[in-house]
Design an enzyme around this catalytic site. Structure first.
Site: not given
Ligand code: NAD
Ligand code: UFG
Length: 338
Positions: A125, A149, A153, A177
Protein backbone atom coordinates in the site's frame (compact mmCIF):
# COMPACT_ATOMS: atom_id res chain seq x y z
CA UNK A 1 -2.65 -27.13 -16.19
CA UNK A 2 -0.97 -24.91 -13.60
CA UNK A 3 -3.01 -22.48 -11.54
CA UNK A 4 -2.59 -19.24 -9.71
CA UNK A 5 -3.76 -19.22 -6.09
CA UNK A 6 -5.62 -16.01 -5.31
CA UNK A 7 -5.82 -15.43 -1.54
CA UNK A 8 -8.56 -12.98 -0.57
CA UNK A 9 -10.07 -13.54 -4.02
CA UNK A 10 -13.63 -12.99 -2.77
CA UNK A 11 -12.80 -9.44 -1.66
CA UNK A 12 -13.03 -6.11 -3.47
CA UNK A 13 -9.74 -6.13 -5.41
CA UNK A 14 -9.36 -9.93 -5.44
CA UNK A 15 -12.71 -10.54 -7.16
CA UNK A 16 -11.80 -8.07 -9.92
CA UNK A 17 -8.41 -9.77 -10.27
CA UNK A 18 -10.15 -13.16 -10.65
CA UNK A 19 -12.11 -11.76 -13.59
CA UNK A 20 -8.97 -10.45 -15.29
CA UNK A 21 -6.97 -13.67 -14.77
CA UNK A 22 -9.79 -15.85 -16.06
CA UNK A 23 -10.51 -13.54 -19.00
CA UNK A 24 -6.85 -13.75 -20.02
CA UNK A 25 -7.16 -17.53 -20.18
CA UNK A 26 -5.54 -18.43 -16.84
CA UNK A 27 -6.65 -20.99 -14.29
CA UNK A 28 -7.17 -19.81 -10.71
CA UNK A 29 -8.16 -21.17 -7.32
CA UNK A 30 -9.45 -18.83 -4.62
CA UNK A 31 -8.78 -19.11 -0.88
CA UNK A 32 -10.78 -16.77 1.36
CA UNK A 33 -12.05 -17.05 4.93
CA UNK A 34 -14.99 -14.76 4.05
CA UNK A 35 -14.19 -12.55 7.08
CA UNK A 36 -14.80 -9.48 4.91
CA UNK A 37 -16.49 -10.88 1.82
CA UNK A 38 -19.42 -12.86 0.51
CA UNK A 39 -19.41 -16.03 -1.56
CA UNK A 40 -21.82 -14.13 -3.78
CA UNK A 41 -18.88 -12.20 -5.21
CA UNK A 42 -17.41 -15.48 -6.48
CA UNK A 43 -20.77 -16.38 -8.02
CA UNK A 44 -20.83 -12.98 -9.69
CA UNK A 45 -17.31 -13.56 -11.06
CA UNK A 46 -18.60 -16.86 -12.47
CA UNK A 47 -21.47 -15.04 -14.18
CA UNK A 48 -19.13 -12.42 -15.66
CA UNK A 49 -16.56 -14.93 -16.92
CA UNK A 50 -18.95 -17.82 -17.66
CA UNK A 51 -16.38 -20.06 -15.95
CA UNK A 52 -16.40 -22.14 -12.80
CA UNK A 53 -14.10 -20.62 -10.13
CA UNK A 54 -12.64 -23.22 -7.75
CA UNK A 55 -13.13 -21.82 -4.23
CA UNK A 56 -11.81 -22.96 -0.84
CA UNK A 57 -13.21 -21.38 2.31
CA UNK A 58 -10.31 -21.23 4.74
CA UNK A 59 -7.68 -19.13 6.46
CA UNK A 60 -4.14 -18.37 5.28
CA UNK A 61 -2.99 -19.08 8.86
CA UNK A 62 -4.28 -22.67 8.68
CA UNK A 63 -1.38 -24.95 7.67
CA UNK A 64 -3.69 -27.92 7.02
CA UNK A 65 -5.90 -25.96 4.64
CA UNK A 66 -2.85 -24.63 2.78
CA UNK A 67 -1.15 -28.03 2.67
CA UNK A 68 -4.26 -29.61 1.15
CA UNK A 69 -4.69 -26.76 -1.31
CA UNK A 70 -1.14 -27.06 -2.64
CA UNK A 71 -1.51 -30.85 -2.73
CA UNK A 72 -4.85 -30.85 -4.58
CA UNK A 73 -4.01 -28.21 -7.19
CA UNK A 74 -0.99 -27.72 -9.40
CA UNK A 75 -0.27 -24.17 -8.19
CA UNK A 76 2.73 -22.30 -9.63
CA UNK A 77 2.14 -18.78 -8.30
CA UNK A 78 0.25 -16.86 -5.63
CA UNK A 79 -1.48 -13.48 -5.77
CA UNK A 80 -1.79 -12.55 -2.11
CA UNK A 81 -4.66 -10.16 -1.32
CA UNK A 82 -5.87 -11.74 1.94
CA UNK A 83 -5.52 -9.36 4.85
CA UNK A 84 -7.22 -6.78 7.03
CA UNK A 85 -7.21 -3.16 5.88
CA UNK A 86 -9.05 -0.82 8.28
CA UNK A 87 -6.57 1.75 9.61
CA UNK A 88 -8.70 2.78 12.63
CA UNK A 89 -9.35 -0.83 13.68
CA UNK A 90 -5.61 -1.53 13.40
CA UNK A 91 -4.94 1.20 15.98
CA UNK A 92 -7.50 -0.32 18.36
CA UNK A 93 -6.54 -3.97 17.76
CA UNK A 94 -2.93 -3.98 16.53
CA UNK A 95 -2.27 -7.65 17.37
CA UNK A 96 -5.19 -8.73 15.20
CA UNK A 97 -3.48 -6.96 12.29
CA UNK A 98 -0.02 -8.37 12.96
CA UNK A 99 -1.51 -11.86 13.31
CA UNK A 100 -3.63 -11.72 10.17
CA UNK A 101 -1.34 -9.73 7.89
CA UNK A 102 2.18 -10.61 9.08
CA UNK A 103 1.78 -14.04 10.66
CA UNK A 104 -0.75 -14.95 7.93
CA UNK A 105 1.77 -14.13 5.21
CA UNK A 106 4.50 -16.03 7.06
CA UNK A 107 2.28 -19.13 7.20
CA UNK A 108 1.49 -18.74 3.51
CA UNK A 109 5.21 -18.46 2.63
CA UNK A 110 5.95 -21.60 4.67
CA UNK A 111 3.26 -23.54 2.82
CA UNK A 112 4.57 -22.23 -0.51
CA UNK A 113 8.10 -23.29 0.46
CA UNK A 114 6.87 -26.78 1.37
CA UNK A 115 5.12 -27.03 -1.98
CA UNK A 116 8.10 -25.65 -3.94
CA UNK A 117 6.09 -22.62 -5.14
CA UNK A 118 8.29 -19.50 -5.15
CA UNK A 119 6.36 -16.83 -7.06
CA UNK A 120 4.26 -14.31 -5.14
CA UNK A 121 2.60 -10.98 -5.86
CA UNK A 122 1.88 -9.07 -2.63
CA UNK A 123 -0.73 -6.34 -2.02
CA UNK A 124 1.20 -3.56 -0.38
CA UNK A 125 0.00 0.00 0.00
CA UNK A 126 1.04 3.60 -0.54
CA UNK A 127 0.51 3.89 3.20
CA UNK A 128 4.10 2.58 3.58
CA UNK A 129 5.29 6.04 2.48
CA UNK A 130 3.79 7.57 5.66
CA UNK A 131 3.86 11.35 5.29
CA UNK A 132 5.49 11.84 1.88
CA UNK A 133 8.22 14.48 1.59
CA UNK A 134 6.99 15.37 -1.89
CA UNK A 135 4.70 14.21 -4.69
CA UNK A 136 4.68 12.43 -7.06
CA UNK A 137 5.99 9.58 -4.92
CA UNK A 138 8.49 7.21 -6.53
CA UNK A 139 9.40 3.76 -5.24
CA UNK A 140 12.71 5.08 -3.89
CA UNK A 141 10.96 7.55 -1.54
CA UNK A 142 11.60 6.89 2.15
CA UNK A 143 9.15 4.57 3.89
CA UNK A 144 7.76 4.97 7.39
CA UNK A 145 4.29 3.78 8.21
CA UNK A 146 2.32 5.76 10.78
CA UNK A 147 -0.19 3.13 12.01
CA UNK A 148 -0.24 -0.63 12.74
CA UNK A 149 -1.91 -1.45 9.41
CA UNK A 150 0.84 0.37 7.51
CA UNK A 151 3.52 -1.22 9.67
CA UNK A 152 2.07 -4.68 8.95
CA UNK A 153 2.47 -3.98 5.20
CA UNK A 154 6.02 -2.71 5.68
CA UNK A 155 6.93 -5.73 7.83
CA UNK A 156 5.71 -8.12 5.14
CA UNK A 157 7.67 -6.20 2.49
CA UNK A 158 10.79 -6.51 4.67
CA UNK A 159 10.14 -10.19 5.34
CA UNK A 160 9.87 -10.85 1.61
CA UNK A 161 13.06 -8.84 0.91
CA UNK A 162 14.93 -10.94 3.48
CA UNK A 163 13.47 -14.13 2.02
CA UNK A 164 14.70 -13.18 -1.45
CA UNK A 165 18.15 -12.30 -0.09
CA UNK A 166 18.36 -15.78 1.47
CA UNK A 167 17.06 -17.60 -1.63
CA UNK A 168 17.17 -15.80 -5.00
CA UNK A 169 15.04 -18.54 -6.57
CA UNK A 170 12.03 -16.57 -5.27
CA UNK A 171 10.19 -14.20 -7.63
CA UNK A 172 8.46 -11.46 -5.66
CA UNK A 173 6.35 -8.50 -6.73
CA UNK A 174 5.52 -5.86 -4.11
CA UNK A 175 2.69 -3.72 -5.44
CA UNK A 176 2.02 -0.46 -3.62
CA UNK A 177 -1.57 0.52 -4.38
CA UNK A 178 -2.69 4.12 -4.14
CA UNK A 179 -6.49 4.58 -3.72
CA UNK A 180 -8.48 1.76 -5.38
CA UNK A 181 -12.06 2.74 -6.30
CA UNK A 182 -14.71 1.96 -8.92
CA UNK A 183 -16.30 -1.35 -9.77
CA UNK A 184 -16.60 -3.80 -12.65
CA UNK A 185 -18.46 -2.27 -15.62
CA UNK A 186 -21.01 -5.12 -15.46
CA UNK A 187 -22.27 -3.76 -12.11
CA UNK A 188 -22.00 -7.33 -10.74
CA UNK A 189 -19.05 -6.83 -8.35
CA UNK A 190 -17.84 -3.86 -6.33
CA UNK A 191 -16.82 -2.64 -2.90
CA UNK A 192 -19.14 -3.77 -0.10
CA UNK A 193 -17.91 -2.23 3.17
CA UNK A 194 -19.29 -3.36 6.53
CA UNK A 195 -21.16 -0.60 8.37
CA UNK A 196 -20.42 3.05 7.73
CA UNK A 197 -17.62 3.35 5.17
CA UNK A 198 -14.29 4.94 6.17
CA UNK A 199 -13.19 5.69 2.63
CA UNK A 200 -14.29 8.54 0.43
CA UNK A 201 -15.77 6.81 -2.63
CA UNK A 202 -18.01 4.31 -0.80
CA UNK A 203 -19.10 7.09 1.56
CA UNK A 204 -20.12 9.37 -1.33
CA UNK A 205 -21.88 6.42 -3.00
CA UNK A 206 -23.98 5.88 0.12
CA UNK A 207 -24.85 9.60 0.29
CA UNK A 208 -25.92 9.38 -3.37
CA UNK A 209 -28.16 6.36 -2.71
CA UNK A 210 -29.68 8.08 0.36
CA UNK A 211 -28.28 5.77 3.05
CA UNK A 212 -26.16 8.56 4.54
CA UNK A 213 -27.37 12.17 4.85
CA UNK A 214 -24.27 14.09 3.75
CA UNK A 215 -20.54 13.84 3.16
CA UNK A 216 -18.17 15.19 5.79
CA UNK A 217 -15.21 16.75 4.01
CA UNK A 218 -12.29 16.29 6.39
CA UNK A 219 -10.67 19.73 6.27
CA UNK A 220 -10.52 22.50 3.67
CA UNK A 221 -7.37 24.18 4.99
CA UNK A 222 -4.72 21.91 3.47
CA UNK A 223 -2.08 23.55 1.25
CA UNK A 224 -3.82 22.30 -1.91
CA UNK A 225 -5.63 24.34 -4.62
CA UNK A 226 -9.11 23.95 -3.04
CA UNK A 227 -7.89 23.18 0.49
CA UNK A 228 -9.12 19.56 0.53
CA UNK A 229 -6.94 16.44 0.51
CA UNK A 230 -5.53 15.12 -2.75
CA UNK A 231 -5.25 11.41 -3.59
CA UNK A 232 -4.38 9.21 -6.56
CA UNK A 233 -7.60 7.25 -7.20
CA UNK A 234 -7.15 4.20 -9.40
CA UNK A 235 -9.91 2.15 -11.04
CA UNK A 236 -10.02 -1.33 -9.52
CA UNK A 237 -10.09 -2.94 -12.99
CA UNK A 238 -6.86 -1.12 -13.93
CA UNK A 239 -5.42 -2.29 -10.63
CA UNK A 240 -6.55 -5.89 -11.24
CA UNK A 241 -4.93 -5.86 -14.70
CA UNK A 242 -1.64 -4.74 -13.17
CA UNK A 243 -1.56 -8.07 -11.28
CA UNK A 244 -1.79 -10.03 -14.53
CA UNK A 245 1.12 -7.93 -15.82
CA UNK A 246 3.10 -8.33 -12.58
CA UNK A 247 2.93 -12.11 -12.87
CA UNK A 248 4.04 -11.94 -16.52
CA UNK A 249 6.90 -9.69 -15.39
CA UNK A 250 8.03 -12.19 -12.74
CA UNK A 251 7.95 -14.98 -15.33
CA UNK A 252 10.23 -12.83 -17.55
CA UNK A 253 12.40 -11.46 -14.78
CA UNK A 254 13.10 -13.72 -11.82
CA UNK A 255 13.70 -11.16 -9.06
CA UNK A 256 12.09 -9.00 -6.39
CA UNK A 257 10.61 -5.68 -7.49
CA UNK A 258 8.53 -2.87 -6.05
CA UNK A 259 5.98 -0.98 -8.16
CA UNK A 260 3.63 1.89 -7.43
CA UNK A 261 0.16 1.38 -8.84
CA UNK A 262 -1.57 4.69 -9.42
CA UNK A 263 -2.56 6.93 -12.30
CA UNK A 264 -0.09 9.67 -11.38
CA UNK A 265 -2.98 12.15 -11.30
CA UNK A 266 -4.21 13.60 -8.01
CA UNK A 267 -7.81 14.65 -7.32
CA UNK A 268 -9.13 16.59 -4.35
CA UNK A 269 -12.12 15.53 -2.23
CA UNK A 270 -14.23 18.22 -3.91
CA UNK A 271 -13.07 17.07 -7.40
CA UNK A 272 -14.28 13.54 -6.60
CA UNK A 273 -17.56 14.84 -5.20
CA UNK A 274 -18.16 16.87 -8.38
CA UNK A 275 -17.33 13.89 -10.63
CA UNK A 276 -19.72 11.70 -8.63
CA UNK A 277 -22.48 14.31 -8.94
CA UNK A 278 -22.07 14.10 -12.71
CA UNK A 279 -22.20 10.30 -12.56
CA UNK A 280 -25.37 10.11 -10.45
CA UNK A 281 -27.04 13.15 -11.98
CA UNK A 282 -27.70 15.19 -8.83
CA UNK A 283 -26.13 17.54 -6.31
CA UNK A 284 -24.84 15.83 -3.16
CA UNK A 285 -24.90 17.51 0.25
CA UNK A 286 -21.64 18.00 2.15
CA UNK A 287 -20.23 19.81 5.18
CA UNK A 288 -16.69 20.88 5.88
CA UNK A 289 -15.48 19.43 9.20
CA UNK A 290 -12.15 19.21 11.01
CA UNK A 291 -9.24 17.32 9.51
CA UNK A 292 -9.17 13.56 10.17
CA UNK A 293 -6.22 12.66 12.33
CA UNK A 294 -3.44 10.87 10.44
CA UNK A 295 -4.44 12.21 7.00
CA UNK A 296 -1.80 13.72 4.71
CA UNK A 297 -2.48 16.74 2.47
CA UNK A 298 -1.55 15.00 -0.74
CA UNK A 299 -0.45 11.63 -1.99
CA UNK A 300 -0.06 10.68 -5.63
CA UNK A 301 2.16 8.25 -7.43
CA UNK A 302 4.93 8.42 -9.92
CA UNK A 303 3.82 5.28 -11.83
CA UNK A 304 6.65 5.43 -14.42
CA UNK A 305 8.38 2.28 -13.15
CA UNK A 306 5.19 0.20 -13.39
CA UNK A 307 4.40 1.74 -16.79
CA UNK A 308 7.80 0.66 -18.16
CA UNK A 309 8.58 -2.59 -16.37
CA UNK A 310 5.09 -4.08 -16.10
CA UNK A 311 4.06 -2.79 -19.56
CA UNK A 312 0.95 -1.47 -17.87
CA UNK A 313 -0.77 1.87 -17.62
CA UNK A 314 -3.96 2.91 -15.83
CA UNK A 315 -6.53 3.59 -18.56
CA UNK A 316 -9.60 4.79 -16.72
CA UNK A 317 -10.19 8.32 -15.43
CA UNK A 318 -12.19 9.72 -12.53
CA UNK A 319 -15.40 9.92 -14.60
CA UNK A 320 -15.44 6.16 -15.22
CA UNK A 321 -14.38 5.43 -11.62
CA UNK A 322 -17.46 7.34 -10.40
CA UNK A 323 -19.81 6.01 -13.11
CA UNK A 324 -18.87 2.39 -12.34
CA UNK A 325 -19.08 2.93 -8.55
CA UNK A 326 -22.53 4.43 -9.04
CA UNK A 327 -23.71 1.58 -11.29
CA UNK A 328 -22.66 -0.96 -8.64
CA UNK A 329 -24.13 1.05 -5.72
CA UNK A 330 -27.43 1.85 -7.44
CA UNK A 331 -28.00 -1.73 -8.60
CA UNK A 332 -26.91 -3.21 -5.21
CA UNK A 333 -27.91 -0.71 -2.47
CA UNK A 334 -27.18 -3.38 0.17
CA UNK A 335 -24.05 -4.70 -1.56
CA UNK A 336 -23.89 -8.49 -1.90
CA UNK A 337 -26.80 -8.83 0.53
CA UNK A 338 -29.09 -7.82 -2.37
P1 NAD B 1 -11.09 -6.86 1.12
O1 NAD B 1 -11.28 -6.87 2.57
O2 NAD B 1 -12.26 -6.61 0.25
O3 NAD B 1 -10.39 -8.23 0.64
C1 NAD B 1 -9.55 -8.98 1.47
C2 NAD B 1 -10.07 -10.40 1.45
O4 NAD B 1 -9.23 -11.22 2.25
C3 NAD B 1 -11.49 -10.53 2.02
O5 NAD B 1 -12.27 -11.25 1.10
C4 NAD B 1 -11.31 -11.30 3.34
O6 NAD B 1 -12.43 -12.11 3.62
C5 NAD B 1 -10.04 -12.08 3.05
N1 NAD B 1 -9.23 -12.42 4.22
C6 NAD B 1 -8.84 -11.58 5.23
N2 NAD B 1 -8.08 -12.24 6.11
C7 NAD B 1 -7.97 -13.52 5.65
C8 NAD B 1 -7.32 -14.68 6.13
N3 NAD B 1 -6.63 -14.67 7.29
N4 NAD B 1 -7.42 -15.84 5.43
C9 NAD B 1 -8.14 -15.86 4.28
N5 NAD B 1 -8.78 -14.79 3.78
C10 NAD B 1 -8.70 -13.63 4.47
O7 NAD B 1 -9.93 -5.79 0.80
P2 NAD B 1 -9.39 -5.25 -0.59
O8 NAD B 1 -9.70 -3.82 -0.66
O9 NAD B 1 -9.79 -6.14 -1.70
O10 NAD B 1 -7.83 -5.36 -0.32
C11 NAD B 1 -7.05 -6.46 -0.77
C12 NAD B 1 -5.62 -6.28 -0.31
O11 NAD B 1 -5.12 -5.04 -0.81
C13 NAD B 1 -5.47 -6.21 1.22
O12 NAD B 1 -4.28 -6.89 1.57
C14 NAD B 1 -5.33 -4.73 1.49
O13 NAD B 1 -4.58 -4.47 2.65
C15 NAD B 1 -4.59 -4.26 0.25
N6 NAD B 1 -4.80 -2.83 -0.04
C16 NAD B 1 -6.08 -2.35 -0.16
C17 NAD B 1 -6.29 -0.99 -0.38
C18 NAD B 1 -7.69 -0.43 -0.47
O14 NAD B 1 -7.85 0.77 -0.27
N7 NAD B 1 -8.70 -1.22 -0.78
C19 NAD B 1 -5.19 -0.12 -0.51
C20 NAD B 1 -3.91 -0.64 -0.43
C21 NAD B 1 -3.72 -2.01 -0.19
N1 UFG C 1 -12.34 11.91 3.16
C1 UFG C 1 -13.32 12.81 3.50
N2 UFG C 1 -14.49 12.33 4.03
C2 UFG C 1 -14.71 10.99 4.21
C3 UFG C 1 -13.70 10.08 3.85
C4 UFG C 1 -12.52 10.57 3.33
O1 UFG C 1 -13.15 14.01 3.34
O2 UFG C 1 -15.78 10.63 4.71
C5 UFG C 1 -11.09 12.40 2.54
C6 UFG C 1 -9.85 12.09 3.35
O3 UFG C 1 -9.60 13.09 4.30
C7 UFG C 1 -8.79 12.03 2.25
C8 UFG C 1 -9.55 11.50 1.03
O4 UFG C 1 -10.92 11.75 1.31
O5 UFG C 1 -8.33 13.32 1.94
C9 UFG C 1 -9.36 10.01 0.79
O6 UFG C 1 -9.65 9.30 2.00
P1 UFG C 1 -9.81 7.69 2.03
O7 UFG C 1 -10.18 7.32 3.42
O8 UFG C 1 -10.71 7.27 0.93
O9 UFG C 1 -8.36 7.18 1.64
P2 UFG C 1 -6.96 7.39 2.38
O10 UFG C 1 -6.03 7.97 1.37
O11 UFG C 1 -7.10 8.09 3.65
O12 UFG C 1 -6.55 5.89 2.74
C10 UFG C 1 -6.50 4.88 1.74
C11 UFG C 1 -6.81 3.52 2.38
C12 UFG C 1 -5.74 3.14 3.35
C13 UFG C 1 -4.41 3.18 2.69
C14 UFG C 1 -4.19 4.55 2.07
C15 UFG C 1 -2.90 4.60 1.29
O13 UFG C 1 -8.02 3.58 3.08
O14 UFG C 1 -5.96 1.82 3.77
O15 UFG C 1 -5.25 4.84 1.15
O16 UFG C 1 -2.90 3.57 0.35
F1 UFG C 1 -3.46 2.95 3.61
Amino acid sequence: MTRTLITGGAGFIGSHACVEFVQTGQEVVVLDNLSNASLRSIHAVERITQKNIPFVEGDIRDADVLGKLFHDHEIDSVIHFAGLKAVGESVEQPLKYFDNNVNGTLRLIEAMTNAGVKTIVFSSSATVYGTPEHCPISESAPTGAVNPYGRSKLMVEQMLQDLFASDPAWRISLLRYFNPVGAHASGEIGEDPNGIPNNLMPYISQVAIGKLPFLRVFGDDYPTPDGTGIRDYIHVVDLARAHVQALKFLRREPRIAIHNLGTGQGYSVLDVLKAFETACGRKLPFEITDRRSGDVAESYADPTKANCELEWRAEFGIEKMCADSWRWQSSHPEGFAD
